[in-house]
Design a protein around this motif. Structure first.
Motif, PDB file in Angstrom:
ATOM      1  N   VAL A   8      -5.085 -37.547 -23.332  1.00 56.01           N
ATOM      2  CA  VAL A   8      -5.509 -36.148 -23.280  1.00 56.01           C
ATOM      3  C   VAL A   8      -6.762 -36.075 -22.415  1.00 56.01           C
ATOM      4  CG1 VAL A   8      -4.555 -35.527 -25.531  1.00 56.01           C
ATOM      5  CG2 VAL A   8      -6.940 -36.232 -25.367  1.00 56.01           C
ATOM      6  N   THR A   9      -6.954 -34.912 -21.811  1.00 53.06           N
ATOM      7  CA  THR A   9      -8.142 -34.644 -21.011  1.00 53.06           C
ATOM      8  C   THR A   9      -8.857 -33.462 -21.632  1.00 53.06           C
ATOM      9  OG1 THR A   9      -6.990 -35.385 -19.034  1.00 53.06           O
ATOM     10  CG2 THR A   9      -8.980 -34.081 -18.695  1.00 53.06           C
ATOM     11  N   THR A  10     -10.151 -33.571 -21.809  1.00 54.41           N
ATOM     12  CA  THR A  10     -10.934 -32.466 -22.357  1.00 54.41           C
ATOM     13  C   THR A  10     -12.023 -32.064 -21.372  1.00 54.41           C
ATOM     14  OG1 THR A  10     -12.336 -34.035 -23.544  1.00 54.41           O
ATOM     15  CG2 THR A  10     -10.520 -33.051 -24.777  1.00 54.41           C
ATOM     16  N   GLN A  11     -12.343 -30.801 -21.400  1.00 52.58           N
ATOM     17  CA  GLN A  11     -13.443 -30.243 -20.606  1.00 52.58           C
ATOM     18  C   GLN A  11     -14.310 -29.428 -21.547  1.00 52.58           C
ATOM     19  OE1 GLN A  11     -13.825 -30.778 -17.229  1.00 52.58           O
ATOM     20  NE2 GLN A  11     -11.980 -32.042 -17.259  1.00 52.58           N
ATOM     21  N   TRP A  12     -15.614 -29.576 -21.427  1.00 53.84           N
ATOM     22  CA  TRP A  12     -16.550 -28.828 -22.262  1.00 53.84           C
ATOM     23  C   TRP A  12     -17.694 -28.352 -21.381  1.00 53.84           C
ATOM     24  CZ3 TRP A  12     -15.524 -27.119 -26.921  1.00 53.84           C
ATOM     25  CH2 TRP A  12     -16.548 -26.531 -27.663  1.00 53.84           C
ATOM     26  N   PRO A  13     -17.867 -27.030 -21.237  1.00 49.76           N
ATOM     27  CA  PRO A  13     -18.842 -26.524 -20.268  1.00 49.76           C
ATOM     28  C   PRO A  13     -20.313 -26.741 -20.632  1.00 49.76           C
ATOM     29  CG  PRO A  13     -17.770 -24.708 -21.384  1.00 49.76           C
ATOM     30  CD  PRO A  13     -17.103 -25.966 -21.851  1.00 49.76           C
ATOM     31  N   GLU A  14     -20.659 -26.597 -21.895  1.00 51.35           N
ATOM     32  CA  GLU A  14     -22.070 -26.800 -22.270  1.00 51.35           C
ATOM     33  C   GLU A  14     -22.237 -26.887 -23.757  1.00 51.35           C
ATOM     34  OE1 GLU A  14     -23.843 -22.400 -21.754  1.00 51.35           O
ATOM     35  OE2 GLU A  14     -23.484 -23.411 -19.862  1.00 51.35           O
ATOM     36  N   GLY A  15     -23.153 -26.156 -24.364  1.00 46.78           N
ATOM     37  CA  GLY A  15     -23.558 -26.294 -25.763  1.00 46.78           C
ATOM     38  C   GLY A  15     -22.499 -26.017 -26.808  1.00 46.78           C
ATOM     39  N   ARG A  16     -22.960 -26.003 -28.034  1.00 49.03           N
ATOM     40  CA  ARG A  16     -22.139 -25.884 -29.231  1.00 49.03           C
ATOM     41  C   ARG A  16     -21.250 -24.642 -29.264  1.00 49.03           C
ATOM     42  NH1 ARG A  16     -21.869 -23.917 -34.177  1.00 49.03           N
ATOM     43  NH2 ARG A  16     -21.521 -25.291 -35.935  1.00 49.03           N
ATOM     44  N   SER A  17     -21.699 -23.540 -28.705  1.00 47.68           N
ATOM     45  CA  SER A  17     -20.950 -22.280 -28.774  1.00 47.68           C
ATOM     46  C   SER A  17     -20.007 -22.078 -27.595  1.00 47.68           C
ATOM     47  CB  SER A  17     -21.913 -21.099 -28.867  1.00 47.68           C
ATOM     48  OG  SER A  17     -22.611 -21.169 -30.095  1.00 47.68           O
ATOM     49  N   SER A  18     -19.771 -23.102 -26.825  1.00 49.43           N
ATOM     50  CA  SER A  18     -18.874 -22.998 -25.672  1.00 49.43           C
ATOM     51  C   SER A  18     -17.414 -23.027 -26.103  1.00 49.43           C
ATOM     52  CB  SER A  18     -19.124 -24.156 -24.711  1.00 49.43           C
ATOM     53  OG  SER A  18     -20.369 -24.044 -24.103  1.00 49.43           O
ATOM     54  N   VAL A  19     -16.564 -22.787 -25.134  1.00 46.83           N
ATOM     55  CA  VAL A  19     -15.123 -22.915 -25.305  1.00 46.83           C
ATOM     56  C   VAL A  19     -14.651 -23.874 -24.224  1.00 46.83           C
ATOM     57  CG1 VAL A  19     -12.899 -21.726 -25.270  1.00 46.83           C
ATOM     58  CG2 VAL A  19     -14.921 -20.588 -26.226  1.00 46.83           C
ATOM     59  N   GLY A  20     -13.993 -24.933 -24.653  1.00 49.19           N
ATOM     60  CA  GLY A  20     -13.494 -25.927 -23.721  1.00 49.19           C
ATOM     61  C   GLY A  20     -11.988 -25.895 -23.646  1.00 49.19           C
TER      62      GLY A  20
END
Length: 149
Positions: A8-20
């Motif tokens: 699997v590949t994950t992307q996370w833009p920034e802090g805790r309240s983000s949506v990846g």
């Protein structure tokens, strides 16, 4: 020993309240912290993904066991529940409960019906995900099995 890779590949833009995002060969979904845990609640989350992995593993294993046993089914569905404890701000996955609902073909004998009940329990012990979480998360099965009339 032959190992089968799952990727699997994950992307996370920034802090805790983000949506990846989470992507695999056959799945693409938004991911975030659930609203119940003070997150945005968009897409799915690790808690649902773990429950989904356990549920899909169990129902596929159960269906395969029924097929190998030659037990004819009309319908197999299931609801699963994941219970998470929150103590002092620490979230701990405690329990997974599967509620399979199996409708057997009208031609199924009482002996086969009893075997289907035994297979419902055996499937949980045979499922790869149940074995992976053993010792950390309690997994139980409460089947409802009946014959088509």
């Amino acid at each position: 020993m032959a190992l089968h890779p799952f990727i699997v590949t994950t992307q996370w833009p920034e802090g805790r309240s983000s949506v990846g995002t989470l992507s695999s060969e056959h799945l693409e979904t938004a991911i975030s912290i659930p609203a119940e845990m003070d997150g945005p609640g968009i897409g799915t989350n690790p808690d649902e993904m773990l429950l989904g992995a356990a549920a899909t593993c169990y129902i596929i294993t159960f269906a395969a066991m029924l097929e190998r046993a030659g037990i004819k089914t009309e319908k197999l569905s299931m609801e699963s529940k994941g219970l998470v404890d929150v103590t002092n701000g620490v979230f701990t996955y405690k329990e997974i409960i599967h509620y399979p609902n199996l409708l057997l073909a009208s031609s199924v004998t009482e002996k086969e019906e009893a075997k289907a009940m035994r297979l419902a329990d055996k499937a949980e012990k045979s499922c790869m995900i149940s074995r992976a979480v053993a010792g950390n998360i309690s997994v139980s099965v409460h089947p409802a099995i009946r014959r088509f009339s």
